[in-house]
Design a protein around this motif. Structure first.
Motif, PDB file in Angstrom:
ATOM      1  N   SER A   1      -5.516  15.028   3.838  1.00 51.90           N
ATOM      2  CA  SER A   1      -5.656  16.477   3.656  1.00 51.90           C
ATOM      3  C   SER A   1      -6.604  16.793   2.500  1.00 51.90           C
ATOM      4  N   PHE A   2      -6.711  15.909   1.516  1.00 57.24           N
ATOM      5  CA  PHE A   2      -7.667  16.090   0.426  1.00 57.24           C
ATOM      6  C   PHE A   2      -9.055  15.631   0.843  1.00 57.24           C
ATOM      7  N   VAL A   3      -9.105  14.525   1.568  1.00 61.17           N
ATOM      8  CA  VAL A   3     -10.373  13.880   1.914  1.00 61.17           C
ATOM      9  C   VAL A   3     -11.185  14.729   2.885  1.00 61.17           C
ATOM     10  N   LYS A   4     -10.537  15.274   3.897  1.00 67.36           N
ATOM     11  CA  LYS A   4     -11.298  15.974   4.940  1.00 67.36           C
ATOM     12  C   LYS A   4     -11.972  17.248   4.451  1.00 67.36           C
ATOM     13  N   GLU A   5     -11.524  17.796   3.326  1.00 64.02           N
ATOM     14  CA  GLU A   5     -12.129  19.017   2.785  1.00 64.02           C
ATOM     15  C   GLU A   5     -12.923  18.759   1.506  1.00 64.02           C
ATOM     16  N   ILE A   6     -13.189  17.510   1.214  1.00 66.34           N
ATOM     17  CA  ILE A   6     -13.828  17.128  -0.045  1.00 66.34           C
ATOM     18  C   ILE A   6     -15.209  17.775  -0.247  1.00 66.34           C
ATOM     19  N   LEU A   7     -15.919  18.052   0.844  1.00 62.05           N
ATOM     20  CA  LEU A   7     -17.255  18.653   0.736  1.00 62.05           C
ATOM     21  C   LEU A   7     -17.201  20.164   0.561  1.00 62.05           C
ATOM     22  N   ASN A   8     -16.071  20.767   0.924  1.00 63.42           N
ATOM     23  CA  ASN A   8     -15.951  22.220   0.904  1.00 63.42           C
ATOM     24  C   ASN A   8     -15.051  22.760  -0.197  1.00 63.42           C
ATOM     25  N   SER A   9     -14.309  21.881  -0.841  1.00 58.20           N
ATOM     26  CA  SER A   9     -13.331  22.332  -1.821  1.00 58.20           C
ATOM     27  C   SER A   9     -13.465  21.542  -3.124  1.00 58.20           C
TER      28      SER A   9
ATOM     29  N   SER B   1       0.856  -1.174   0.000  1.00 54.96           N
ATOM     30  CA  SER B   1       0.000   0.000   0.000  1.00 54.96           C
ATOM     31  C   SER B   1       0.895   1.227   0.000  1.00 54.96           C
ATOM     32  N   LEU B   2       0.545   2.194  -0.833  1.00 52.77           N
ATOM     33  CA  LEU B   2       1.275   3.453  -0.878  1.00 52.77           C
ATOM     34  C   LEU B   2       0.496   4.474  -0.062  1.00 52.77           C
ATOM     35  N   ASP B   3       1.076   4.892   1.066  1.00 51.27           N
ATOM     36  CA  ASP B   3       0.392   5.752   2.027  1.00 51.27           C
ATOM     37  C   ASP B   3       0.593   7.228   1.694  1.00 51.27           C
ATOM     38  N   VAL B   4      -0.298   8.046   2.202  1.00 50.61           N
ATOM     39  CA  VAL B   4      -0.341   9.510   2.035  1.00 50.61           C
ATOM     40  C   VAL B   4      -0.109   9.920   0.586  1.00 50.61           C
ATOM     41  N   PHE B   5      -0.799   9.239  -0.316  1.00 51.22           N
ATOM     42  CA  PHE B   5      -0.611   9.524  -1.735  1.00 51.22           C
ATOM     43  C   PHE B   5      -1.236  10.859  -2.102  1.00 51.22           C
ATOM     44  N   GLY B   6      -0.527  11.584  -2.947  1.00 48.48           N
ATOM     45  CA  GLY B   6      -1.024  12.862  -3.446  1.00 48.48           C
ATOM     46  C   GLY B   6      -0.280  14.046  -2.889  1.00 48.48           C
ATOM     47  N   THR B   7       0.584  13.824  -1.919  1.00 49.42           N
ATOM     48  CA  THR B   7       1.282  14.946  -1.300  1.00 49.42           C
ATOM     49  C   THR B   7       2.537  15.339  -2.069  1.00 49.42           C
TER      50      THR B   7
ATOM     51  N   VAL C   1     -11.744  10.001   6.979  1.00 55.46           N
ATOM     52  CA  VAL C   1     -13.179  10.008   6.692  1.00 55.46           C
ATOM     53  C   VAL C   1     -13.877  10.251   8.030  1.00 55.46           C
ATOM     54  N   GLU C   2     -14.239  11.502   8.260  1.00 63.04           N
ATOM     55  CA  GLU C   2     -14.711  11.910   9.579  1.00 63.04           C
ATOM     56  C   GLU C   2     -16.205  12.137   9.674  1.00 63.04           C
ATOM     57  N   SER C   3     -16.936  11.936   8.565  1.00 65.88           N
ATOM     58  CA  SER C   3     -18.392  12.105   8.628  1.00 65.88           C
ATOM     59  C   SER C   3     -19.047  11.186   7.605  1.00 65.88           C
ATOM     60  N   LEU C   4     -20.338  10.923   7.824  1.00 66.16           N
ATOM     61  CA  LEU C   4     -21.087  10.103   6.874  1.00 66.16           C
ATOM     62  C   LEU C   4     -21.255  10.818   5.538  1.00 66.16           C
ATOM     63  N   ALA C   5     -21.302  12.145   5.564  1.00 68.37           N
ATOM     64  CA  ALA C   5     -21.409  12.912   4.322  1.00 68.37           C
ATOM     65  C   ALA C   5     -20.156  12.717   3.464  1.00 68.37           C
TER      66      ALA C   5
END
Length: 153
Positions: free
Chosen positions: A82-90, A55-61, A116-120
């Motif tokens: 860092s990408f996932v947590k702002e996916i709904l706002n950015s 598995s390649l971790d922290v991909f995208g940085t 992944v901190e919310s069901l949304a």
């Protein structure tokens, strides 16, 4: 990754403890893999030969993430939180997650989203096609001993 004796040591442990290498997935960070690309390729190839996955971790940085991905024989891509947590706002973060997911799917790799901190957020990732999720929306971390005690009880 630079220790050639490590692979032999791991293979010996599998045999000694009767553990199938197919049950083990090594996780390496994008930064360490890219900074030692030749060594990472050799290391991954040797452990894949005996049946392990990667598995390649922290991909995208990294600045050249996608270009290097072509040269790393990993099975799973973990999208940096860092990408996932702002996916709904950015829109940019959502596009990054989409792009990483689409590219990984074309390369026949599985995708894990971190933070992944919310069901949304989970719903959004499901729509994009992410395979797995890690984070508080799924479950909070628990001590290993708690899990072990539940298994043996």
């Amino acid at each position: 990754m630079g220790d050639s004796a490590f692979v032999d040591f791991v293979a010996e442990l599998f045999a000694q403890h009767e553990v199938s290498p197919a049950l083990v997935c090594f996780e390496i960070t994008e930064t360490s893999a890219i900074s030692n690309l030749d060594e990472a390729q050799k290391f991954i190839a040797r452990l894949r030969e005996i049946g392990c996955s990667f598995s390649l971790d922290v991909f995208g940085t990294g600045m050249s993430s996608i270009a290097y991905l072509k040269h790393l024989p990993v099975d799973v891509i973990k999208i940096d939180g860092s990408f996932v947590k702002e996916i709904l706002n950015s829109k940019v973060d959502r596009a990054m997650v989409e792009m990483i997911t689409r590219t990984a799917k074309i390369m026949q790799k599985q995708v894990v989203a971190e933070f992944v901190e919310s069901l949304a957020i989970l719903d959004e990732l499901r729509q994009i096609g992410v395979d797995y999720a890690q984070g508080y929306a799924i479950g909070k971390p628990v001590p290993v001993f708690t899990l072990w005690e539940e298994k043996i009880a």
